[in-house]
Design a protein around this motif. Structure first.
Motif, PDB file in Angstrom:
ATOM      1  N   ASP A  92     -19.651 -12.191   8.549  1.00 11.00           N
ATOM      2  CA  ASP A  92     -19.644 -11.411   9.782  1.00 11.00           C
ATOM      3  C   ASP A  92     -18.911 -12.232  10.836  1.00 11.00           C
ATOM      4  O   ASP A  92     -19.314 -13.353  11.129  1.00 11.00           O
ATOM      5  N   TYR A  96     -20.196  -7.633  13.821  1.00  9.29           N
ATOM      6  CA  TYR A  96     -21.056  -6.890  12.903  1.00  9.29           C
ATOM      7  C   TYR A  96     -20.289  -6.242  11.758  1.00  9.29           C
ATOM      8  O   TYR A  96     -20.880  -5.553  10.939  1.00  9.29           O
ATOM      9  N   LYS A  97     -18.985  -6.474  11.709  1.00  6.77           N
ATOM     10  CA  LYS A  97     -18.214  -6.020  10.555  1.00  6.77           C
ATOM     11  C   LYS A  97     -18.252  -7.107   9.503  1.00  6.77           C
ATOM     12  O   LYS A  97     -18.131  -8.292   9.828  1.00  6.77           O
TER      13      LYS A  97
ATOM     14  N   MET B  31     -25.312   0.911  14.082  1.00  6.53           N
ATOM     15  CA  MET B  31     -23.981   0.848  13.498  1.00  6.53           C
ATOM     16  C   MET B  31     -24.004   1.300  12.041  1.00  6.53           C
ATOM     17  O   MET B  31     -24.870   0.901  11.267  1.00  6.53           O
ATOM     18  N   PHE B  33     -21.138   2.007   8.697  1.00  5.58           N
ATOM     19  CA  PHE B  33     -19.813   1.593   8.249  1.00  5.58           C
ATOM     20  C   PHE B  33     -19.429   2.363   6.987  1.00  5.58           C
ATOM     21  O   PHE B  33     -20.295   2.738   6.203  1.00  5.58           O
ATOM     22  N   LEU B  45     -13.297  -2.525   4.274  1.00  2.16           N
ATOM     23  CA  LEU B  45     -13.866  -1.731   5.362  1.00  2.16           C
ATOM     24  C   LEU B  45     -12.848  -0.714   5.847  1.00  2.16           C
ATOM     25  O   LEU B  45     -11.708  -1.078   6.164  1.00  2.16           O
ATOM     26  N   THR B  48     -15.782   1.691  11.378  1.00  2.00           N
ATOM     27  CA  THR B  48     -17.133   1.619  11.930  1.00  2.00           C
ATOM     28  C   THR B  48     -17.411   2.953  12.618  1.00  2.00           C
ATOM     29  O   THR B  48     -16.617   3.395  13.462  1.00  2.00           O
ATOM     30  N   ASN B  50     -19.391   4.989  15.167  1.00  2.06           N
ATOM     31  CA  ASN B  50     -20.147   4.754  16.392  1.00  2.06           C
ATOM     32  C   ASN B  50     -20.774   6.061  16.862  1.00  2.06           C
ATOM     33  O   ASN B  50     -20.092   7.079  16.966  1.00  2.06           O
ATOM     34  N   ASN B  96     -26.433  -1.342   9.502  1.00  5.11           N
ATOM     35  CA  ASN B  96     -27.069  -2.596   9.903  1.00  5.11           C
ATOM     36  C   ASN B  96     -28.555  -2.387  10.157  1.00  5.11           C
ATOM     37  O   ASN B  96     -28.925  -1.498  10.916  1.00  5.11           O
ATOM     38  N   GLN B 101     -26.607  -5.788   6.272  1.00  2.00           N
ATOM     39  CA  GLN B 101     -26.172  -4.417   6.014  1.00  2.00           C
ATOM     40  C   GLN B 101     -26.768  -3.941   4.698  1.00  2.00           C
ATOM     41  O   GLN B 101     -26.760  -4.672   3.702  1.00  2.00           O
TER      42      GLN B 101
END
Lengths: 110, 112
Positions: A92, A96-97, B31, B33, B45, B48, B50, B96, B101
Motif C-alpha cells: 500500500d 489505500y491502493k 473504499m 476496488f 488495479l 477505485t 468512490n 478495505n 483488503q
C-alpha cells in the motif's frame, strides 16, 4: 511508480523442507500484505504487516517486514502438501491502493 | 472482516457486447476496488470506486471502457464495454476493512 517484485516465481519443494519467499518493493511503505490464492479461487488474507520489524506467524508460515530494506519475507517451515498455492505480496503506497507482486506459485511434493 | 459476493461468477460473451458485474459487501465500507487478473498472472488495479463521486482509474484504464457505479457504501458495479477477446480475464472486487483488503470470489469472463 511503486513496483513490487517477488522471487522465486515458481517453487517446487519437498514436504518437510523449509523455504523463504521474498518480496521487494521500490518506494517507501510500511504497509505490506500477504495473500494466498488456490487455483480457481479468490484471494485469502494471510498477514498484515504495518510497521518496520513486524513479524506475524500462523502455523507453518511466518512473515516479516524490513521497511529500510524494502523487503518482506514469507518463511515456510516443514512444508506440507496443503500449502500448495500461489502466494502474493501487496504493498500500500499510502493511498489505500494495493500494488501486487508477481506471485509465487508453490508446489509441495509428497 | 468483510464478506464480499459477486455476480455473475462466470460468463461467456460475444465480442462487441457489454457485461455488468455486481459486487456486494456485507458491511459499509469507504473504499471499493476493481482488479483484473489474467490467467496465471498477478492482479492489476483497474479503478477505485468512490461513493458519491466518480471512480478513479489507473493508467491504461478508461471510464468509457470500464464504467463503474458506486451508489452506496455496500455496492458497486463494473461494466466491461464493447468487449473483445483481450478482455477475457477474471475480474475481482475488493473492499478495505480492518486494515486490509478483502476480495470477492471473482467473475470469470470469456469473450468469443
Amino acid at each position: 511508480e511503486l513496483k513490487v517484485e517477488q522471487n522465486p516465481l515458481f517453487l517446487s519443494m519437498q514436504e518437510g523442507k523449509n523455504y523463504t519467499i521474498y518480496c521487494n518493493y521500490s518506494t517507501t511503505s510500511d504497509r505490506l500484505y500477504w495473500y494466498r490464492q488456490d487455483p480457481g479461487k479468490s484471494l485469502e488474507s494471510l498477514f498484515v504487516l504495518l510497521s518496520n520489524g513486524a513479524v506475524k506467524q500462523e502455523g507453518r508460515l511466518m512473515a516479516s517486514l524490513d521497511t529500510k530494506a524494502r523487503l518482506s519475507t514469507l518463511h515456510i517451515t516443514a512444508a506440507v502438501h496443503d500449502l500448495s498455492a500461489t502466494y502474493f505480496c501487496a504493498v500500500d503506497d499510502y493511498t489505500y491502493k494495493y500494488i501486487f507482486g508477481t506471485g509465487t506459485r508453490l508446489k509441495v511434493l509428497a | 472482516s468483510a464478506v464480499i459476493s459477486q455476480k455473475p461468477s462466470r460468463d461467456i460473451c460475444q465480442r462487441g457486447t457489454s457485461l455488468t458485474i455486481q459486487c456486494q459487501v456485507d458491511s459499509q465500507v469507504t473504499m471499493m476496488f476493481w482488479y483484473r487478473q489474467q490467467p496465471g498472472q498477478s492482479l492489476t488495479l483497474i479503478a477505485t470506486a468512490n461513493q458519491g463521486s466518480e471512480a478513479t482509474y489507473e493508467s491504461g484504464f478508461v471510464i468509457d471502457k470500464f464504467p463503474i457505479s458506486r451508489p452506496n457504501l455496500t455496492f458497486s458495479t463494473l461494466t466491461v464495454s464493447n468487449m473483445s477477446p483481450e478482455d477475457s480475464s477474471i475480474y475481482l472486487c475488493s473492499a478495505n476493512a480492518a486494515d486490509t483488503q478483502y476480495f470477492g470470489p471473482g467473475t470469470r469472463l470469456t469473450v468469443l
